[in-house]
Each structure stands twice: as C-alpha cells, then as structure tokens.
Write an enzyme that holds these catalytic residues in place. Sequence first.
Site, PDB file in Angstrom:
ATOM      1  N   PRO A  27       0.789  -1.223   0.000  1.00  0.00           N
ATOM      2  CA  PRO A  27       0.000   0.000   0.000  1.00  0.00           C
ATOM      3  C   PRO A  27       0.831   1.287   0.000  1.00  0.00           C
ATOM      4  O   PRO A  27       1.877   1.362   0.645  1.00  0.00           O
ATOM      5  CB  PRO A  27      -0.815  -0.097   1.291  1.00  0.00           C
ATOM      6  CG  PRO A  27      -0.109  -1.107   2.128  1.00  0.00           C
ATOM      7  CD  PRO A  27       0.540  -2.064   1.172  1.00  0.00           C
ATOM      8  N   ASN A  28       0.324   2.236  -0.745  1.00  0.00           N
ATOM      9  CA  ASN A  28       0.869   3.603  -0.847  1.00  0.00           C
ATOM     10  C   ASN A  28       2.164   3.710  -1.641  1.00  0.00           C
ATOM     11  O   ASN A  28       2.645   4.820  -1.880  1.00  0.00           O
ATOM     12  CB  ASN A  28       1.046   4.240   0.553  1.00  0.00           C
ATOM     13  CG  ASN A  28      -0.261   4.302   1.305  1.00  0.00           C
ATOM     14  OD1 ASN A  28      -1.226   4.850   0.781  1.00  0.00           O
ATOM     15  ND2 ASN A  28      -0.322   3.740   2.498  1.00  0.00           N
TER      16      ASN A  28
ATOM     17  N   ARG B 166      13.509   4.597  12.385  1.00  0.00           N
ATOM     18  CA  ARG B 166      12.190   5.231  12.395  1.00  0.00           C
ATOM     19  C   ARG B 166      11.395   4.818  13.640  1.00  0.00           C
ATOM     20  O   ARG B 166      11.957   4.311  14.598  1.00  0.00           O
ATOM     21  CB  ARG B 166      11.469   4.876  11.088  1.00  0.00           C
ATOM     22  CG  ARG B 166      12.265   5.345   9.863  1.00  0.00           C
ATOM     23  CD  ARG B 166      11.510   5.152   8.581  1.00  0.00           C
ATOM     24  NE  ARG B 166      10.291   5.965   8.560  1.00  0.00           N
ATOM     25  CZ  ARG B 166       9.303   5.765   7.686  1.00  0.00           C
ATOM     26  NH1 ARG B 166       9.384   4.818   6.783  1.00  0.00           N
ATOM     27  NH2 ARG B 166       8.236   6.536   7.733  1.00  0.00           N
TER      28      ARG B 166
ATOM     29  N   ARG C  32       5.159  11.051  -2.415  1.00  0.00           N
ATOM     30  CA  ARG C  32       4.814  10.732  -1.021  1.00  0.00           C
ATOM     31  C   ARG C  32       6.037  10.919  -0.117  1.00  0.00           C
ATOM     32  O   ARG C  32       7.045  10.237  -0.305  1.00  0.00           O
ATOM     33  CB  ARG C  32       4.368   9.272  -0.972  1.00  0.00           C
ATOM     34  CG  ARG C  32       4.213   8.709   0.402  1.00  0.00           C
ATOM     35  CD  ARG C  32       4.153   7.181   0.358  1.00  0.00           C
ATOM     36  NE  ARG C  32       3.936   6.679   1.688  1.00  0.00           N
ATOM     37  CZ  ARG C  32       4.237   5.438   2.068  1.00  0.00           C
ATOM     38  NH1 ARG C  32       4.731   4.586   1.215  1.00  0.00           N
ATOM     39  NH2 ARG C  32       4.015   5.057   3.301  1.00  0.00           N
TER      40      ARG C  32
ATOM     41  N   GLU D 224      13.239  -9.423   1.273  1.00  0.00           N
ATOM     42  CA  GLU D 224      12.444  -8.277   1.728  1.00  0.00           C
ATOM     43  C   GLU D 224      13.199  -6.983   1.436  1.00  0.00           C
ATOM     44  O   GLU D 224      14.416  -6.905   1.657  1.00  0.00           O
ATOM     45  CB  GLU D 224      12.211  -8.417   3.239  1.00  0.00           C
ATOM     46  CG  GLU D 224      11.419  -7.266   3.851  1.00  0.00           C
ATOM     47  CD  GLU D 224      11.165  -7.461   5.339  1.00  0.00           C
ATOM     48  OE1 GLU D 224      11.711  -8.429   5.925  1.00  0.00           O
ATOM     49  OE2 GLU D 224      10.431  -6.639   5.907  1.00  0.00           O
TER      50      GLU D 224
ATOM     51  N   ALA E 298       3.181  -0.825   4.705  1.00  0.00           N
ATOM     52  CA  ALA E 298       2.721  -0.881   6.104  1.00  0.00           C
ATOM     53  C   ALA E 298       2.277  -2.286   6.527  1.00  0.00           C
ATOM     54  O   ALA E 298       2.317  -2.626   7.718  1.00  0.00           O
ATOM     55  CB  ALA E 298       1.584   0.115   6.307  1.00  0.00           C
TER      56      ALA E 298
ATOM     57  N   HIS F  38      12.927  -2.511   1.693  1.00  0.00           N
ATOM     58  CA  HIS F  38      12.264  -1.262   2.073  1.00  0.00           C
ATOM     59  C   HIS F  38      13.139  -0.109   1.640  1.00  0.00           C
ATOM     60  O   HIS F  38      14.380  -0.200   1.716  1.00  0.00           O
ATOM     61  CB  HIS F  38      12.051  -1.178   3.593  1.00  0.00           C
ATOM     62  CG  HIS F  38      11.182  -2.276   4.100  1.00  0.00           C
ATOM     63  ND1 HIS F  38       9.811  -2.232   4.014  1.00  0.00           N
ATOM     64  CD2 HIS F  38      11.489  -3.468   4.642  1.00  0.00           C
ATOM     65  CE1 HIS F  38       9.314  -3.349   4.497  1.00  0.00           C
ATOM     66  NE2 HIS F  38      10.315  -4.117   4.875  1.00  0.00           N
TER      67      HIS F  38
ATOM     68  N   ASN G 212       8.236  -5.577  -0.969  1.00  0.00           N
ATOM     69  CA  ASN G 212       8.123  -4.433  -0.076  1.00  0.00           C
ATOM     70  C   ASN G 212       6.637  -4.356   0.278  1.00  0.00           C
ATOM     71  O   ASN G 212       5.833  -3.855  -0.526  1.00  0.00           O
ATOM     72  CB  ASN G 212       8.581  -3.142  -0.757  1.00  0.00           C
ATOM     73  CG  ASN G 212       8.487  -1.947   0.181  1.00  0.00           C
ATOM     74  OD1 ASN G 212       7.939  -2.055   1.282  1.00  0.00           O
ATOM     75  ND2 ASN G 212       9.000  -0.801  -0.253  1.00  0.00           N
TER      76      ASN G 212
ATOM     77  N   TYR H 200      11.152   8.846   1.390  1.00  0.00           N
ATOM     78  CA  TYR H 200      11.128   7.791   0.370  1.00  0.00           C
ATOM     79  C   TYR H 200      11.811   8.180  -0.940  1.00  0.00           C
ATOM     80  O   TYR H 200      11.928   7.358  -1.837  1.00  0.00           O
ATOM     81  CB  TYR H 200       9.678   7.351   0.109  1.00  0.00           C
ATOM     82  CG  TYR H 200       9.014   6.782   1.341  1.00  0.00           C
ATOM     83  CD1 TYR H 200       9.499   5.619   1.932  1.00  0.00           C
ATOM     84  CD2 TYR H 200       7.922   7.416   1.936  1.00  0.00           C
ATOM     85  CE1 TYR H 200       8.908   5.088   3.073  1.00  0.00           C
ATOM     86  CE2 TYR H 200       7.329   6.897   3.080  1.00  0.00           C
ATOM     87  CZ  TYR H 200       7.822   5.736   3.636  1.00  0.00           C
ATOM     88  OH  TYR H 200       7.243   5.223   4.764  1.00  0.00           O
TER      89      TYR H 200
HETATM   90  C1  DQA Z   1       8.284   1.106   3.664  1.00  0.00           C
HETATM   91  C2  DQA Z   1       8.384   1.277   5.191  1.00  0.00           C
HETATM   92  C3  DQA Z   1       7.041   1.026   5.852  1.00  0.00           C
HETATM   93  O1  DQA Z   1       7.153   1.212   7.251  1.00  0.00           O
HETATM   94  C4  DQA Z   1       6.011   2.006   5.315  1.00  0.00           C
HETATM   95  O2  DQA Z   1       4.744   1.724   5.877  1.00  0.00           O
HETATM   96  C5  DQA Z   1       5.940   2.015   3.832  1.00  0.00           C
HETATM   97  C6  DQA Z   1       7.199   1.993   3.085  1.00  0.00           C
HETATM   98  C7  DQA Z   1       9.614   1.448   2.965  1.00  0.00           C
HETATM   99  O3  DQA Z   1       9.782   1.048   1.814  1.00  0.00           O
HETATM  100  O4  DQA Z   1      10.466   2.131   3.539  1.00  0.00           O
HETATM  101  O5  DQA Z   1       4.883   2.137   3.237  1.00  0.00           O
HETATM  102  O6  DQA Z   1       7.995  -0.250   3.379  1.00  0.00           O
END
Ligand code: DQA
Length: 150
Positions: free
Chosen positions: A11-12, A108, A19, A99, A78, A101, A75, A24
């Site tokens: 998501p997002n 964080r 964003r 994995e 959240a 990110h 990735n 990011y």
């Molecule tokens: C994320 C880190 C997560 O905590 C966050 O909710 C994201 C992006 C990252 O790529 O840094 O949506 O996965």
Amino acid sequence: MSRVILVLNGPNLNLLGTREPEIYGHTSLEDIKGMTAARAKPHSLDVDFRQSNKEGELVDWIQEGRTKSAGIIINAGAYTHTSVAILDALLACTIPVVEVHLSNLFKREEFRHHSYVTKASVGLICGFGAQGYELAVDAMAQILKKAKSA
Ligand code: DQA
C-alpha cells in the site's frame, strides 16, 4: 525452471516520488520498475512487477508466485508490520523471498522495527532508497545461482 522474479509492492507505494520524498525519495514506482528489470536482465532474469493497496490481492499474488516464479522480492509497505496473512502466504512458498524497504526501518518509529515479512525472508535490505530494489535483485540472483549449483 522459471526465470521470473515476482516483485511485489504494498500500500501507498504507488505514490512514490510524491509521497514524503524526504523519507522515500523522488523516484517513482514506474522508475523503480524500469531499474529493477534492467538490473535483472544481465542475470538472465525477468521481472513481474506489481503493486496493490489491498492485503488480499497481495496474498493472491504470493500464492500465484509460489508455483510460477523463481523467487519473490517484496516491499509490503505498512502490511510489513501488521500482516500475518502475508507472512503465512510467504511461509507457504518454497521459493526464496527477499524483503526490501526504501527507508531504514530501524531509524524510524518503534512500530516499524518489527516485520512479519522478515520471518519468511532470506534477508532484508532497507535504507538504500530505490537502489535497494537493485540490491535485492542482485541478492536474489546469487541465491538462485547457489541453489542451482547445490
Ligand atoms: C516502507 C516502510 C514502511 O514502514 C512504510 O509503511 C511504507 C514503506 C519502505 O519502503 O520504507 O509504506 O515499506
């Protein structure tokens, strides 16, 4: 054997580039898709790159990747910190999972320090921004090469 790496984004992540760019970065998900495919090519790997805001859709794609892909880079956004369903789907896979990110989770908020995805992954790459996806492809290529020669 499949030479396709399934790259899943949660998501997002469709909003990347606009964003919270201070966290990011300015690279869009479309750009990351291109970078990931370009990095996979010299390893003779193809990339199936997807994004969804829906947990169930990500679970469906993991189940599909389980039989059709050589490995999964994920990735989960959240859902990383909340989703037992995604963990269970990944645990049902016998293919390797890496994995990734963009941000360094450990610099964080406390709630981002725990990842369900890590429990099902060979390893975790975080804090390198968009470049992390390229590093994840290299890691996956190494894992697949080792598995082939074992
Ligand atoms: C994320 C880190 C997560 O905590 C966050 O909710 C994201 C992006 C990252 O790529 O840094 O949506 O996965």
